[in-house]
Structures are given as structure tokens and as C-alpha cells.
Scaffold this active site. Structure first.
Site, mmCIF file in Angstrom:
data_model
loop_
_atom_site.group_PDB
_atom_site.id
_atom_site.type_symbol
_atom_site.label_atom_id
_atom_site.label_comp_id
_atom_site.label_asym_id
_atom_site.label_seq_id
_atom_site.Cartn_x
_atom_site.Cartn_y
_atom_site.Cartn_z
ATOM 1 N N ASP A 177 0.816 -1.212 0.000
ATOM 2 C CA ASP A 177 0.000 0.000 0.000
ATOM 3 C C ASP A 177 0.853 1.268 0.000
ATOM 4 O O ASP A 177 2.080 1.217 0.165
ATOM 5 C CB ASP A 177 -0.974 0.003 1.195
ATOM 6 C CG ASP A 177 -0.297 -0.375 2.512
ATOM 7 O OD1 ASP A 177 0.944 -0.436 2.561
ATOM 8 O OD2 ASP A 177 -1.014 -0.610 3.492
ATOM 9 N N ASN B 206 -7.397 -2.257 14.411
ATOM 10 C CA ASN B 206 -8.786 -2.617 14.091
ATOM 11 C C ASN B 206 -8.861 -3.854 13.193
ATOM 12 O O ASN B 206 -9.901 -4.152 12.632
ATOM 13 C CB ASN B 206 -9.507 -1.425 13.443
ATOM 14 C CG ASN B 206 -8.813 -0.948 12.170
ATOM 15 O OD1 ASN B 206 -7.877 -1.579 11.683
ATOM 16 N ND2 ASN B 206 -9.275 0.170 11.637
ATOM 17 N N HIS C 103 -7.152 -4.273 10.396
ATOM 18 C CA HIS C 103 -6.923 -4.064 8.964
ATOM 19 C C HIS C 103 -5.649 -4.767 8.506
ATOM 20 O O HIS C 103 -4.703 -4.946 9.275
ATOM 21 C CB HIS C 103 -6.976 -2.577 8.566
ATOM 22 C CG HIS C 103 -5.808 -1.731 8.956
ATOM 23 N ND1 HIS C 103 -5.953 -0.534 9.617
ATOM 24 C CD2 HIS C 103 -4.481 -1.872 8.751
ATOM 25 C CE1 HIS C 103 -4.755 -0.010 9.801
ATOM 26 N NE2 HIS C 103 -3.850 -0.796 9.288
ATOM 27 N N GLU D 171 -9.618 -1.528 5.460
ATOM 28 C CA GLU D 171 -10.222 -1.165 6.739
ATOM 29 C C GLU D 171 -11.506 -1.976 6.970
ATOM 30 O O GLU D 171 -12.148 -2.401 6.007
ATOM 31 C CB GLU D 171 -10.586 0.321 6.719
ATOM 32 C CG GLU D 171 -9.390 1.258 6.577
ATOM 33 C CD GLU D 171 -8.659 1.497 7.891
ATOM 34 O OE1 GLU D 171 -8.653 0.602 8.760
ATOM 35 O OE2 GLU D 171 -8.080 2.579 8.033
HETATM 36 C C1 GLP Z 1 -0.435 0.625 8.469
HETATM 37 C C2 GLP Z 1 -0.090 -0.200 7.243
HETATM 38 C C3 GLP Z 1 -0.300 -1.670 7.470
HETATM 39 C C4 GLP Z 1 0.368 -2.070 8.772
HETATM 40 C C5 GLP Z 1 -0.294 -1.360 9.905
HETATM 41 C C6 GLP Z 1 0.305 -1.701 11.260
HETATM 42 O O1 GLP Z 1 -1.749 1.017 8.490
HETATM 43 N N1 GLP Z 1 -0.820 0.194 6.099
HETATM 44 O O2 GLP Z 1 0.220 -2.403 6.371
HETATM 45 O O3 GLP Z 1 0.280 -3.456 8.940
HETATM 46 O O4 GLP Z 1 -0.144 0.041 9.707
HETATM 47 O O5 GLP Z 1 1.401 -0.890 11.509
HETATM 48 P P1 GLP Z 1 2.446 -1.079 12.672
HETATM 49 O O6 GLP Z 1 3.311 -2.194 12.230
HETATM 50 O O7 GLP Z 1 3.181 0.209 12.731
HETATM 51 O O8 GLP Z 1 1.681 -1.386 13.900
#
Ligand code: GLP
Length: 241
Positions: free
Chosen positions: A67, A136, A138, A143
Site C-alpha cells: 500500500d 482494528n 486491517h 479497513e
Molecule cells: C499501516 C499499514 C499496514 C500495517 C499497519 C500496522 O496502516 N498500512 O500495512 O500493517 O499500519 O502498523 P504497525 O506495524 O506500525 O503497527
């Protein structure tokens, strides 16, 4: 879904790095699906270390990131493009022409999304997809919603995700409100999936992911439909299992 529970996130990062390394050793021209966020940073550092030690060769590896924010320019230090070069690509011998990220600056984002899907297909599909998980539930930027996108598309971020990602920006207002993300179908088409989740704050999302039910309100539960998922967890994120 297989799970490996590690004593610490450092140990989990090492296990994750070995799973990716094994994929590259088995198939030097692997197509990797990569992720951003705080979670994979330690694992990327270990992969870079393995490259420096002469144990890993990325020269034939192709990557597709999950993404990118939208809109954002590649030069923006908060872009996922910038993140990937800073944390991994500039430390390994990856061929720049084999690196792919959704284009956060596309004038026609929908056409760019269709082109991204086409490129994944042309590369032969993703061999190993790395994932983190949002609070959440995702995955990538899919989402919780009544309906989830199958394919790469433009997503409106939830307030919770904007807040969670604000730590990387000067303020909540600076976080882009949209993103381009691979869809659930694109993710589930990967041959193997490696999920990393660390920390107590991820425990409720991890619990839901392993609940056995499948719901679009927690996109990570969709992973139960995939035949080859390994979740590498630390004890904190696995504490509610
Ligand atoms: C973002 C990314 C996700 C990632 C998530 C968790 O929203 N788009 O791909 O898995 O955050 O992030 P973190 O690893 O910083 O908790």
C-alpha cells in the site's frame, strides 16, 4: 493458520527474516509482497545484515508493496516508498527495476491500480506476502467495512488508522486521508502469507484473527480462508489467545 509464538519481538523478527530468507534460498527469483509500519523494521534490518554477511542475494527478487498513502509524492519522507528505501532497499542489492509500490502520486489512481494488478500477474503472482495488522484488524489498508475490495484500489482511512499513523507525521492533520491498497483478493492470491504482530496493543486484533469466524469487520479474519498462513507473534500480541 499456523502460529509461532516467540519470547520477544527481536526473536520474532529473526524468525520472520529466516522465513523470508528461506523463500529466497529456495527460489532466488521470488516475488515478495512487502509491508510497512513499525512491525517489520527490525526484520528488515536482519535481512540487510544477512545480505551484508553474504548469506542473501536479492538481485533476482521482485517486490510489490501492499500500500501507499494517497495523495503523496515518492520524495515525501512519510511515503511508504521512502520508508522502503530507508529501511530495506538501500541496504541490499535489489534491482530498482524490480521494486514496485502503488503510486501515491498517480493522476488517474484507478488506472494505476489496474496497472499494478496487471504487473503482479505478469510477474507470476506473489510467492510470499508479508503482512502486519492494524489495531482494528486491517491488513494493508483494507479497513473494517461492510464490503471489502477484492483488488488494488483507493481506500478512505478510518480515524483510528489516521491516529495510529500520526506518530510518523507532524500531526493528525498531516496524515493523508486516503491510501492506495492491494485488495483482500490480491493478498489471498499470494502462495504463502507471513503475518507479523508484536506488542500487547495488537493482542485484541490477533485474538479476533484467530477466532475462527470470518468477518469483513475484521479484515485479518479473511486470512483463515488461505491454506498457507504463518503468524509470527511475540508473547505480548499472543497474550489473549
Ligand atoms: C499501516 C499499514 C499496514 C500495517 C499497519 C500496522 O496502516 N498500512 O500495512 O500493517 O499500519 O502498523 P504497525 O506495524 O506500525 O503497527
Amino acid at each position: 493458520m499456523n502460529k509461532i509464538i516467540c519470547k520477544s519481538r527481536q526473536e520474532a523478527a529473526r524468525v520472520g527474516a529466516l522465513i523470508i530468507a528461506r523463500q529466497i534460498w529456495d527460489k532466488p527469483d521470488s516475488v515478495l509482497g512487502l509491508a510497512t509500519g513499525g512491525t517489520p523494521v527490525g526484520m528488515y534490518a536482519i535481512l540487510a545484515e544477512m545480505y551484508r554477511a553474504g548469506d542473501l542475494d536479492f538481485s533476482r527478487v521482485t517486490t510489490f508493496n501492499l500500500d501507499e498513502y494517497y495523495p503523496i509524492s515518492r520524495e515525501n519522507e512519510q511515503s511508504y516508498d521512502y520508508f522502503m528505501w530507508k529501511n530495506l532497499f538501500s541496504h541490499i542489492n535489489i534491482d530498482k527495476s524490480r521494486v514496485n509500490l502503488p503510486d501515491g502520486g498517480a493522476a488517474d489512481p484507478l488506472a494505476a491500480c489496474a496497472e499494478y494488478e496487471r504487473k503482479i500477474k505478469a510477474a507470476g503472482g506473489i510467492d510470499l506476502q508479508l503482512l502486519g495488522i492494524g489495531h482494528n484488524g486491517h491488513i494493508a489498508f483494507n479497513e473494517p467495512a461492510q464490503e471489502l475490495s477484492l483488488r488494488t484500489g483507493v481506500i478512505t482511512l478510518t480515524e483510528q488508522t489516521i491516529k495510529a499513523n500520526a506518530r510518523f507525521f507532524a500531526s493528525d492533520e498531516d496524515v493523508p486521508k486516503k491510501a492506495v491498497s492491494m485488495g483482500i483478493g490480491s493478498i489471498l492470491q499470494a502462495r504463502k502469507i507471513l503475518m507479523l504482530a508484536f506488542g500487547e496493543d495488537k493482542a485484541p486484533a490477533v485474538k479476533k484473527m484467530f477466532s475462527g469466524a470470518v468477518t469483513t469487520q475484521c479484515p485479518a479474519t479473511m486470512l483463515a480462508l488461505h491454506p498457507d498462513v504463518t503468524a509470527v507473534l511475540d508473547e505480548a500480541s499472543a497474550s489473549m489467545l
